[in-house]
Design a protein around this motif. Structure first.
Motif, mmCIF file in Angstrom:
data_model
loop_
_atom_site.group_PDB
_atom_site.id
_atom_site.type_symbol
_atom_site.label_atom_id
_atom_site.label_comp_id
_atom_site.label_asym_id
_atom_site.label_seq_id
_atom_site.Cartn_x
_atom_site.Cartn_y
_atom_site.Cartn_z
ATOM 1 N N VAL A 82 0.417 -1.619 -7.812
ATOM 2 C CA VAL A 82 1.388 -0.651 -7.301
ATOM 3 C C VAL A 82 2.448 -1.364 -6.466
ATOM 4 O O VAL A 82 3.625 -1.047 -6.516
ATOM 5 C CB VAL A 82 0.683 0.425 -6.448
ATOM 6 N N ASP A 83 2.008 -2.365 -5.694
ATOM 7 C CA ASP A 83 2.920 -3.078 -4.790
ATOM 8 C C ASP A 83 2.348 -4.458 -4.496
ATOM 9 O O ASP A 83 1.125 -4.651 -4.502
ATOM 10 C CB ASP A 83 3.093 -2.282 -3.489
ATOM 11 N N THR A 86 -4.216 1.822 -2.506
ATOM 12 C CA THR A 86 -3.057 2.257 -1.725
ATOM 13 C C THR A 86 -3.474 2.745 -0.329
ATOM 14 O O THR A 86 -2.701 2.640 0.621
ATOM 15 C CB THR A 86 -2.290 3.375 -2.453
ATOM 16 N N PRO A 124 -3.727 0.882 -7.617
ATOM 17 C CA PRO A 124 -3.733 2.349 -7.599
ATOM 18 C C PRO A 124 -5.098 2.926 -7.255
ATOM 19 O O PRO A 124 -6.128 2.282 -7.459
ATOM 20 C CB PRO A 124 -3.326 2.719 -9.036
#
Length: 398
Positions: free
Chosen positions: A13-14, A186, A213
């Motif tokens: 996700v990041d 997350t 995620p």
């Protein structure tokens, strides 16, 4: 390097920060990749699998994976995403749960390429003076930036002092093992960034945070969690695993295909379209999903048997032909058995309270009749069939 970077980025996700990651990969050094899990329950679940699979990617690229069992942090319990304080676990409960983690982790990771540590190795040895110095690196304002703490603070819900120590302890884990990269969902972003901050304050290169995620649990709303009882364990027997996948709401089908089976985004969107159109029964898609997940953690043969049993039990309302035998000799008194005690001692429930709850919810049947009373013994004899939950059947022997 491009191939390595692509493999690492896939599904994330990041990444904080991507520039730092590129530089460390370009250096050619073997990196230390950290993942921690608190043994708050005996099972690792499909939500853990998503992050463990990313660890496997790092192993295949030649890096060192460090899996930390948070036996010390479990005394507090991670407050991430929690609306209230976690109930404390005893040292005995934590140790019992931790024993099961080794077998489960090595279903996914290469045992010979994995470092395993309990964080009590270092956290239990830190003096009060050291903790004061470590705590001085962070402000209360910084801790209250966490969404869960801030929400509880504004709502007047108590935040106990010991909960503030959790992200600091997790951050210190990164210092202790000299982590180059830490993985987490997350909901773990704050904790991972705390690790970066503490490493920097101790003149170490800050770890790179790779955010994966979150998988929603079988209830379809909250994240998959052991404490919320909405999880699918990665070592659960094939029949139970199949049945739990079949119990998820339709809105989760594409999510599970994408996050667990790593199907392309295009395919996941097509699944959503099919469900929304209503032209095809979602049960068919879910059945295929259940088969693929059981195959992933067990075998194709187990998946086929589980599918057939599921169809017999739910579609044809039949009892499976082949059942495990359950010897109840030690529990019989005058032809009757205390079901709650038997379930607990036979390992069919996690505890006596879990057994009582299962009975009260109608999850236990004897010869097709639900057992409702957990206090009084019930008649049980050789040849009877006891159903535990949705898919477990046993033939009674004495």
């Amino acid at each position: 390097m491009i191939t390595s970077l692509k493999k690492i980025k896939d599904g994330a996700v990041d990444i904080i920060s991507i520039d730092e990651l590129e530089k460390r990969l370009a250096s050619g050094e073997k990196l230390r990749i950290k993942l921690g899990a608190d043994p708050t329950a005996p099972d690792l679940h499909l939500g853990h699998y998503i992050v463990l699979r990313k660890l496997k990617d790092f192993q295949e690229l030649g890096h060192t994976v460090v899996f930390i069992i948070g036996d010390f942090t479990a005394l507090i319990g991670d407050p991430s995403g929690r609306s209230k304080t976690r109930p404390p676990l005893s040292r005995e409960q934590i140790e019992e749960n931790a024993k099961t983690y080794f077998e489960q982790v090595f279903k996914i990771l290469d045992k010979n390429k994995t470092e395993i540590h309990f964080n009590s190795e270092w956290l239990s040895k830190i003096s009060l003076e050291q903790w004061i110095r470590i705590a001085s690196k962070f402000t209360i304002a910084r801790i209250l930036e966490r969404d869960d703490f801030l929400t509880r603070y504004k709502s007047g819900i108590p935040i106990f002092f010991h909960e503030f120590f959790y992200p600091v302890m997790q951050a210190y884990d990164s210092v202790a093992i000299k982590a180059d990269i830490e993985l987490g969902g997350t909901d773990q972003k704050f904790n991972l960034l705390m690790g970066r901050k503490l490493q920097e304050s101790m003149n170490m290169a800050p770890q790179i945070a790779i955010i994966m995620p979150i998988l929603r649990g079988t209830d379809g709303t909250k994240k998959m969690s052991k404490s919320l009882k909405n999880y699918i364990g990665i070592t659960e027997d094939p029949g139970t695993m199949f049945g739990k996948v079949m119990s998820i709401p339709d809105i989760l089908i594409s999510e599970y295909y994408s996050l667990i089976l790593q199907k392309p985004e295009k395919e996941s969107k097509e699944i959503d379209r099919i469900i929304q159109d209503g032209k095809e029964n979602p049960m068919k898609l879910k059945m295929q999903l259940a088969k693929e997940i059981v195959t992933l953690f067990h075998s194709q043969e187990d998946a086929n048997i589980s599918e057939e049993n599921f169809k017999n039990i739910f579609s044809k309302k039949e009892v499976p032909e082949n059942m495990e035998e359950l010897d109840i000799s030690k529990f019989i008194r005058d032809g009757k058995v205390n079901i709650a005690v038997m379930l607990n001692e036979k390992g069919l429930a996690k505890s006596k309270s879990d057994a009582k709850r299962l009975i009260q919810q109608g999850g236990i049947q004897i010869n097709g009749e639900k057992v409702r009373d957990f206090k009084n013994p019930v008649p049980l004899k050789k040849g009877d069939v006891i159903k535990v939950g949705k898919l477990k059947f046993f033939r009674i022997t004495v």
